[in-house]
Design a protein around this motif. Structure first.
Motif, PDB file in Angstrom:
ATOM      1  N   GLU A  33      45.661 -33.277  17.734  1.00  0.00           N
ATOM      2  CA  GLU A  33      47.144 -33.471  17.374  1.00  0.00           C
ATOM      3  C   GLU A  33      47.182 -33.503  15.637  1.00  0.00           C
ATOM      4  N   LEU A  34      46.232 -34.300  15.175  1.00  0.00           N
ATOM      5  CA  LEU A  34      46.147 -34.591  13.731  1.00  0.00           C
ATOM      6  C   LEU A  34      45.928 -33.252  12.976  1.00  0.00           C
ATOM      7  N   LEU A  73      48.431 -30.576  11.761  1.00  0.00           N
ATOM      8  CA  LEU A  73      48.856 -30.717  10.347  1.00  0.00           C
ATOM      9  C   LEU A  73      48.440 -29.945   9.288  1.00  0.00           C
ATOM     10  N   LEU A 128      48.519 -37.186   5.183  1.00  0.00           N
ATOM     11  CA  LEU A 128      48.460 -37.026   6.424  1.00  0.00           C
ATOM     12  C   LEU A 128      48.946 -38.314   7.467  1.00  0.00           C
ATOM     13  N   SER A 159      52.193 -37.973   9.752  1.00  0.00           N
ATOM     14  CA  SER A 159      51.751 -38.240  11.284  1.00  0.00           C
ATOM     15  C   SER A 159      52.313 -39.765  11.713  1.00  0.00           C
ATOM     16  N   LEU A 195      50.714 -42.285  11.549  1.00  0.00           N
ATOM     17  CA  LEU A 195      49.583 -42.987  12.117  1.00  0.00           C
ATOM     18  C   LEU A 195      49.219 -44.203  11.199  1.00  0.00           C
ATOM     19  N   VAL A 210      43.718 -42.297  10.671  1.00  0.00           N
ATOM     20  CA  VAL A 210      43.536 -40.955  10.351  1.00  0.00           C
ATOM     21  C   VAL A 210      42.195 -40.897   9.504  1.00  0.00           C
TER      22      VAL A 210
END
Length: 404
Positions: free
Chosen positions: A18-19, A22, A34, A38, A40, A45
């Motif tokens: 999913e990351l 991006l 990021l 995200s 997160l 990350v």
């Protein structure tokens, strides 16, 4: 249904795929960027970026401006991590290309190839070409992430098997993925050639116009539909079979190869136009001869092509009211006739469609030209092998191999 994560992937890396989405667009980003995109934690990350770097899917691409201290590193998709084999089969040709993970063509070859030779001969032919291309660019078979192939007939996309294709004798229900899978690793994805042309146009030129209708006008007529950036294949994969829509006012004695009368293909495709021109004394056989006659300024050819455009526009006007595309792209050999075909299409579409549906509608010629099928086949595979779950599985395999 929730996707299950491969058992070999550590829980902390379960969302790595999913990351990675991006970074699919190729834009370099830092870990901090990021984390912000995200939502997160920075530590999460960092762990996922490190896993993507170790797997080879990401690569460092320089440093961002420092706000104090050491400049942060930016990362982007490593498009050279693996390659894609993209194949476009026509009635009388086969095009094979190797692309990177961004769809950039690394090498390609087109040969004469009769689709009526049957599936095993044709597929063995393109497999041999594919292996030679890989050798030429010094990439092993193990670097192939997947194979995408377009065929000139209906396909059940879920299985990759052609379904009663009218110009492909011997291909019905043939297991194309299994046959090519004997040679190449990774998934083998199959679709109708016009669908892949539509995907190729969208991926390379029209991502700002996510509602696209691609119409191929050549020996036959078909359409590929992109809606919200995704191909619309229909329940069984036959969406877009535009050539067999009846044209209002068409002569009832014009019989189509499908058995019906008055079909768009029977009145506006290459063979139909060529037959009309022969009746007017011109020596033409196929689509290329028609294009040559138009380029030479033959009045009869200009008139016939524009009339074919009007017939096509009659059917497309209904499509515009039904689908409300933002762009219609005209491709195929007859699109090389230029503005004469487009003028006929525009004349009727803008007259017969609802004003709201045509307010921002553009009707244009193809930009990908003969490469559209190849680019679409590559995009289809890239979308599959770089999807979240596929990335999770790839990272898991790479992690397991590195720790073994």
């Amino acid at each position: 249904m929730a996707m299950t994560v491969p058992a070999a992937l550590p829980p902390t890396l379960a969302g790595t795929g999913e990351l990675f989405q991006l970074l699919r667009d190729g834009t370099p980003r830092t870990r901090a960027e990021l984390a912000q995109l995200s939502s997160l934690a920075r530590s999460t990350v960092t762990a996922r970026v490190d896993a993507l770097l170790a797997s080879g899917l990401l690569a460092p691409v320089g440093e961002a401006a420092s706000t104090g201290g050491r400049p942060p590193t930016r990362f982007a998709l490593n498009r050279d991590n693996r390659v894609v084999l993209a194949i476009d089969l026509g009635a009388s040709h086969a095009s094979v290309a190797v692309t990177d993970l961004s769809g950039r063509v690394l090498d390609e070859k087109t040969v004469d190839s009769d689709i009526a030779d049957g599936p095993e001969r044709v597929l063995d032919r393109v497999a041999t070409i594919g292996r030679k291309l890989l050798t030429a660019i010094e990439r092993p078979l193990s670097d192939v992430a997947g194979v995408g192939i377009g065929v000139p007939g209906p396909v059940e996309h879920a299985t990759g098997r052609p379904a009663n294709p009218p110009i492909m004798p011997g291909w019905h229900d043939f297991d194309i993925p299994a046959h090519l899978g004997k040679t190449f690793v990774g998934p083998v994805l199959v679709d109708n050639d016009v669908n892949l042309m539509a995907l190729g146009e969208y991926a390379t030129s029209w991502q700002a116009a996510p509602h696209l209708l691609l119409v191929k006008v050549a020996t036959g007529i078909g359409a590929g539909i992109v809606s919200d950036g995704r191909l619309m294949r229909g329940a069984l994969g036959s969406a877009g079979d535009l050539g067999h829509v009846q044209v209002a006012g068409a002569r009832e004695d014009v019989v189509c190869r499908c058995g019906n009368t008055g079909c768009l293909e029977a009145v506006a495709a290459g063979p139909a136009i060529a037959a009309k021109l022969r009746e007017r004394g011109l020596d033409v056989e196929g689509s290329q001869d028609i294009v040559d006659a138009v380029v030479a300024g033959e009045i009869a050819a200009l008139q016939a092509v524009r009339e074919a455009g009007r017939d096509l526009g009659t059917v497309l006007a209904t499509c515009v009211n039904l689908l409300n595309p933002s762009v219609i792209v005209i491709g195929g050999k007859l699109s090389e006739a230029g503005e004469y075909l487009l003028a006929g299409v525009r004349e009727v579409v803008y007259q017969r469609s609802l004003p709201l549906a045509t307010h921002d509608l553009r009707i244009v010629s193809t930009s990908a030209a003969s490469r559209g099928g190849i680019l679409g086949a590559s995009a289809m595979v890239v979308d599959a092998v770089l999807a979240p779950r596929a990335v999770d599985e790839y990272v898991a395999r790479q992690t397991a191999a590195q720790t073994a």
